[in-house]
Design a protein around this motif. Structure first.
Motif, PDB file in Angstrom:
ATOM      1  N   ASN A  42       1.205  16.733 -13.270  1.00  0.00           N
ATOM      2  CA  ASN A  42       1.802  18.305 -13.598  1.00  0.00           C
ATOM      3  C   ASN A  42       0.901  19.132 -14.293  1.00  0.00           C
ATOM      4  N   ALA A  43      -0.318  18.857 -13.994  1.00  0.00           N
ATOM      5  CA  ALA A  43      -1.453  19.503 -14.727  1.00  0.00           C
ATOM      6  C   ALA A  43      -1.344  20.956 -14.706  1.00  0.00           C
ATOM      7  N   PHE A  44      -0.900  21.437 -13.671  1.00  0.00           N
ATOM      8  CA  PHE A  44      -0.722  23.156 -13.630  1.00  0.00           C
ATOM      9  C   PHE A  44       0.291  23.535 -14.562  1.00  0.00           C
ATOM     10  N   LEU A  45       1.408  22.899 -14.498  1.00  0.00           N
ATOM     11  CA  LEU A  45       2.424  23.185 -15.656  1.00  0.00           C
ATOM     12  C   LEU A  45       2.100  23.250 -16.983  1.00  0.00           C
ATOM     13  N   TRP A  46       1.640  21.915 -17.275  1.00  0.00           N
ATOM     14  CA  TRP A  46       1.245  21.864 -18.581  1.00  0.00           C
ATOM     15  C   TRP A  46      -0.005  22.806 -19.023  1.00  0.00           C
ATOM     16  N   CYS A  47      -0.789  22.830 -18.215  1.00  0.00           N
ATOM     17  CA  CYS A  47      -2.098  23.840 -18.396  1.00  0.00           C
ATOM     18  C   CYS A  47      -1.818  25.469 -18.554  1.00  0.00           C
ATOM     19  N   SER A  48      -0.701  25.701 -17.616  1.00  0.00           N
ATOM     20  CA  SER A  48      -0.126  26.939 -17.624  1.00  0.00           C
ATOM     21  C   SER A  48       0.478  27.568 -18.973  1.00  0.00           C
ATOM     22  N   LEU A  49       1.415  26.241 -19.242  1.00  0.00           N
ATOM     23  CA  LEU A  49       2.042  26.715 -20.616  1.00  0.00           C
ATOM     24  C   LEU A  49       1.242  26.769 -21.962  1.00  0.00           C
ATOM     25  N   ALA A  50       0.118  25.838 -21.857  1.00  0.00           N
ATOM     26  CA  ALA A  50      -0.947  25.824 -22.775  1.00  0.00           C
ATOM     27  C   ALA A  50      -1.563  27.388 -23.089  1.00  0.00           C
ATOM     28  N   VAL A  51      -1.817  28.033 -21.823  1.00  0.00           N
ATOM     29  CA  VAL A  51      -2.503  29.243 -21.694  1.00  0.00           C
ATOM     30  C   VAL A  51      -1.426  30.332 -22.202  1.00  0.00           C
ATOM     31  N   VAL A  52      -0.212  30.380 -21.947  1.00  0.00           N
ATOM     32  CA  VAL A  52       0.560  31.170 -22.702  1.00  0.00           C
ATOM     33  C   VAL A  52       0.937  30.965 -23.960  1.00  0.00           C
ATOM     34  N   VAL A  53       0.940  29.765 -24.459  1.00  0.00           N
ATOM     35  CA  VAL A  53       1.157  29.715 -25.744  1.00  0.00           C
ATOM     36  C   VAL A  53       0.053  30.182 -26.711  1.00  0.00           C
ATOM     37  N   VAL A  54      -1.202  29.880 -26.142  1.00  0.00           N
ATOM     38  CA  VAL A  54      -2.496  30.518 -27.061  1.00  0.00           C
ATOM     39  C   VAL A  54      -2.334  31.741 -27.006  1.00  0.00           C
ATOM     40  N   LEU A  55      -2.174  32.309 -25.898  1.00  0.00           N
ATOM     41  CA  LEU A  55      -2.297  33.841 -25.760  1.00  0.00           C
ATOM     42  C   LEU A  55      -1.232  34.836 -26.270  1.00  0.00           C
ATOM     43  N   ALA A  56       0.100  33.962 -26.500  1.00  0.00           N
ATOM     44  CA  ALA A  56       1.147  34.847 -26.845  1.00  0.00           C
ATOM     45  C   ALA A  56       1.530  34.295 -28.543  1.00  0.00           C
ATOM     46  N   MET A  57       0.441  33.620 -29.019  1.00  0.00           N
ATOM     47  CA  MET A  57       0.747  33.020 -30.473  1.00  0.00           C
ATOM     48  C   MET A  57       0.916  34.561 -31.464  1.00  0.00           C
ATOM     49  N   PRO A  58       1.592  34.392 -32.338  1.00  0.00           N
ATOM     50  CA  PRO A  58       1.703  35.491 -33.159  1.00  0.00           C
ATOM     51  C   PRO A  58       0.419  35.476 -34.266  1.00  0.00           C
ATOM     52  N   ARG A  59       0.438  36.580 -34.849  1.00  0.00           N
ATOM     53  CA  ARG A  59      -0.767  36.554 -35.609  1.00  0.00           C
ATOM     54  C   ARG A  59      -0.922  35.457 -36.657  1.00  0.00           C
ATOM     55  N   ILE A  60      -2.028  34.913 -36.996  1.00  0.00           N
ATOM     56  CA  ILE A  60      -2.130  33.937 -37.826  1.00  0.00           C
ATOM     57  C   ILE A  60      -2.648  34.612 -39.210  1.00  0.00           C
ATOM     58  N   GLY A  61      -2.019  34.029 -40.236  1.00  0.00           N
ATOM     59  CA  GLY A  61      -2.337  34.369 -41.648  1.00  0.00           C
ATOM     60  C   GLY A  61      -1.878  35.566 -41.996  1.00  0.00           C
ATOM     61  N   SER A  62      -2.171  36.079 -43.251  1.00  0.00           N
ATOM     62  CA  SER A  62      -1.455  37.363 -43.811  1.00  0.00           C
ATOM     63  C   SER A  62      -2.766  38.475 -43.830  1.00  0.00           C
ATOM     64  N   PRO A  63      -2.355  39.639 -44.234  1.00  0.00           N
ATOM     65  CA  PRO A  63      -3.470  40.970 -44.100  1.00  0.00           C
ATOM     66  C   PRO A  63      -4.556  40.501 -45.184  1.00  0.00           C
ATOM     67  N   THR A  64      -4.188  39.706 -46.111  1.00  0.00           N
ATOM     68  CA  THR A  64      -5.258  39.606 -47.086  1.00  0.00           C
ATOM     69  C   THR A  64      -6.098  37.985 -47.012  1.00  0.00           C
ATOM     70  N   GLN A  65      -5.699  37.563 -45.746  1.00  0.00           N
ATOM     71  CA  GLN A  65      -6.470  36.085 -45.382  1.00  0.00           C
ATOM     72  C   GLN A  65      -6.914  36.278 -43.740  1.00  0.00           C
ATOM     73  N   LEU A  66      -7.411  37.488 -43.515  1.00  0.00           N
ATOM     74  CA  LEU A  66      -7.778  37.523 -42.108  1.00  0.00           C
ATOM     75  C   LEU A  66      -8.556  36.623 -41.527  1.00  0.00           C
ATOM     76  N   TRP A  67      -9.437  35.723 -42.220  1.00  0.00           N
ATOM     77  CA  TRP A  67     -10.163  34.895 -41.742  1.00  0.00           C
ATOM     78  C   TRP A  67      -9.390  33.784 -40.961  1.00  0.00           C
ATOM     79  N   GLN A  68      -8.271  33.382 -41.369  1.00  0.00           N
ATOM     80  CA  GLN A  68      -7.496  32.502 -40.802  1.00  0.00           C
ATOM     81  C   GLN A  68      -7.142  32.916 -39.400  1.00  0.00           C
ATOM     82  N   ASN A  69      -6.953  33.870 -38.985  1.00  0.00           N
ATOM     83  CA  ASN A  69      -6.685  34.183 -37.593  1.00  0.00           C
ATOM     84  C   ASN A  69      -7.938  34.185 -36.737  1.00  0.00           C
ATOM     85  N   GLY A  70      -9.086  34.586 -37.469  1.00  0.00           N
ATOM     86  CA  GLY A  70     -10.541  34.501 -36.928  1.00  0.00           C
ATOM     87  C   GLY A  70     -10.665  32.966 -36.419  1.00  0.00           C
ATOM     88  N   LEU A  71     -10.396  32.215 -37.363  1.00  0.00           N
ATOM     89  CA  LEU A  71     -10.552  30.797 -37.130  1.00  0.00           C
ATOM     90  C   LEU A  71      -9.796  30.319 -36.086  1.00  0.00           C
TER      91      LEU A  71
END
Length: 385
Positions: free
Chosen positions: A239-268
């Motif tokens: 089921n590689a296509f299913l799981w890999c597709s879900l992984a791509v969607v999760v990574v790209l749709a992930m909400p912003r990481i960290g707060s406006p005062t900790q921008l480095w977290q999203n960069g990481l």
């Protein structure tokens, strides 16, 4: 006597499908971007990382397509094959961008109403030949190297990566290539942690800062993909296509990481996804198999439209963005129109594929690659933005 062409290489159908999944997310990302006030409130927040995924996938498939053929393949022949694969849609993307340009005049793009036709046509011509324009020729106001079709910037770096591979890096041992990849990973990590905006977004201008971002975003993923191809020992994955597709969607749709005062977290987050998560997705995708006919057709369709939709959708995005800015439309209010634009982007890409890209590439193969020992060799599905 004409040299005997090498046998045809099979596709990686799951990688084709994943490329299409990422390209479709890019369209949704850009539609939502029209309603964002900053990177912090962007919906489908990390859709920009699809470009880095494309670069990594491209390096993997370029290695698969060419690494074992250099005894038969010349640098010039490699360049011709890449031009035949990529350039027809580059030209069409610029032409579509030019055709829609004057329909995008708005408070967001006031410069459009002041741009003479000759200047727009000059920018189109330069774009058709992949010549990046300086800020002095910016006819939109966004400092883009290709103001009629913004995503052309990643094709510019794709060509640079192809040239570096064909002329220099293909000769690297795995150790030398590994050293290059480690150094490039360090540069990418530094970019993510020190970015003033807390992300790796950028690369579309000839300004020094943007060039730095573009080269950092291209160098690691492309050559990491090449190294992954050389070193990977693939194992069957269910089921590689299913799981890999879900992984791509999760990574790209992930909400912003960290707060406006900790921008480095999203960069990481950006850097770690590119350095570790994307190679893992491509490894498992290449290891999997598509067994059902329906899944094979889906992967083929997604792979076929991935490049056309990426390179032709942005003129529609410019137009939609101008409409949103002019009428102050919220995402909820604009959703029906956004859905129509999304469907139009898919339909446009499919029409361009069937009525232009495939026929033109077939004609160019016969004309440009005639006499090439690999003219009839593998029609390998190679990643393009």
């Amino acid at each position: 006597m004409q040299p005997t062409p090498l046998p045809t290489k099979p596709h990686y159908p799951i990688l084709d499908g994943l490329r299409g999944v990422a390209a479709l997310i890019v369209v949704a990302f850009h539609l939502c971007e029209a309603h964002a006030t900053s990177h912090l409130d962007q919906v489908i927040n990390h859709g920009y990382l699809a470009v880095d995924f494309f670069f990594l996938l491209s390096g993997f498939v370029i290695g698969y397509a060419y690494d074992d053929r250099w005894g038969r393949l010349t640098v010039g022949s490699c360049f011709k094959r890449r031009l035949v694969r990529l350039q027809p849609m580059v030209v069409l993307g610029m032409v579509i961008g030019a055709a829609m340009y004057y329909f995008q005049a708005s408070a967001l793009f006031p410069i459009i109403g002041q741009t003479p036709v000759w200047k727009m046509l000059l920018v189109m011509l330069l774009g058709c030949f992949m010549v990046p324009v300086p800020v002095s020729l910016d006819i939109r106001g966004w400092h883009e190297t290709y103001p009629l079709d913004g995503p052309g910037w990643s094709l510019f770096f794709e060509y640079i990566a192809n040239v570096l591979y064909a002329t220099v890096v293909r000769r690297f041992s795995n150790v030398a290539l590994g050293i290059l990849v480690v150094l490039a990973a360090g540069a990418l990590l530094h970019l993510g942690l020190t970015s003033p905006q807390g992300d790796v977004i950028g690369g579309w201008s000839l300004e020094p800062e943007q060039l730095h971002i573009g080269f950092a975003r291209m160098t690691y993923p492309f050559f990491a993909g090449l190294l992954l191809f050389r070193l990977a020992r693939l194992r069957p994955v269910q089921n590689a296509f299913l799981w890999c597709s879900l992984a791509v969607v999760v990574v790209l749709a992930m909400p912003r990481i960290g707060s406006p005062t900790q921008l480095w977290q999203n960069g990481l987050y950006d850097a770690l996804c590119i350095i570790f998560v994307f190679p893992a997705i491509i490894f498992f995708g290449a290891s999997g198999a598509v067994r059902s006919g329906a899944a094979q057709r889906l992967c083929r369709f997604l792979g076929d439209i991935s490049y056309p939709i990426y390179i032709t959708h942005y003129p529609l995005i410019y137009t939609y963005t101008a409409w949103v800015a002019t009428h102050k439309v919220s995402l909820r209010e604009g959703l029906p129109v956004a859905a129509l634009v999304y469907l139009a982007a898919v339909a446009l890409a499919y029409g361009c594929l069937k009525f232009y890209d495939e026929p033109v590439r077939e004609w160019l193969r016969k004309k440009v690659l005639v006499g090439d020992g690999e003219a009839r060799a593998a029609k390998v599905s190679v990643v393009s933005k």
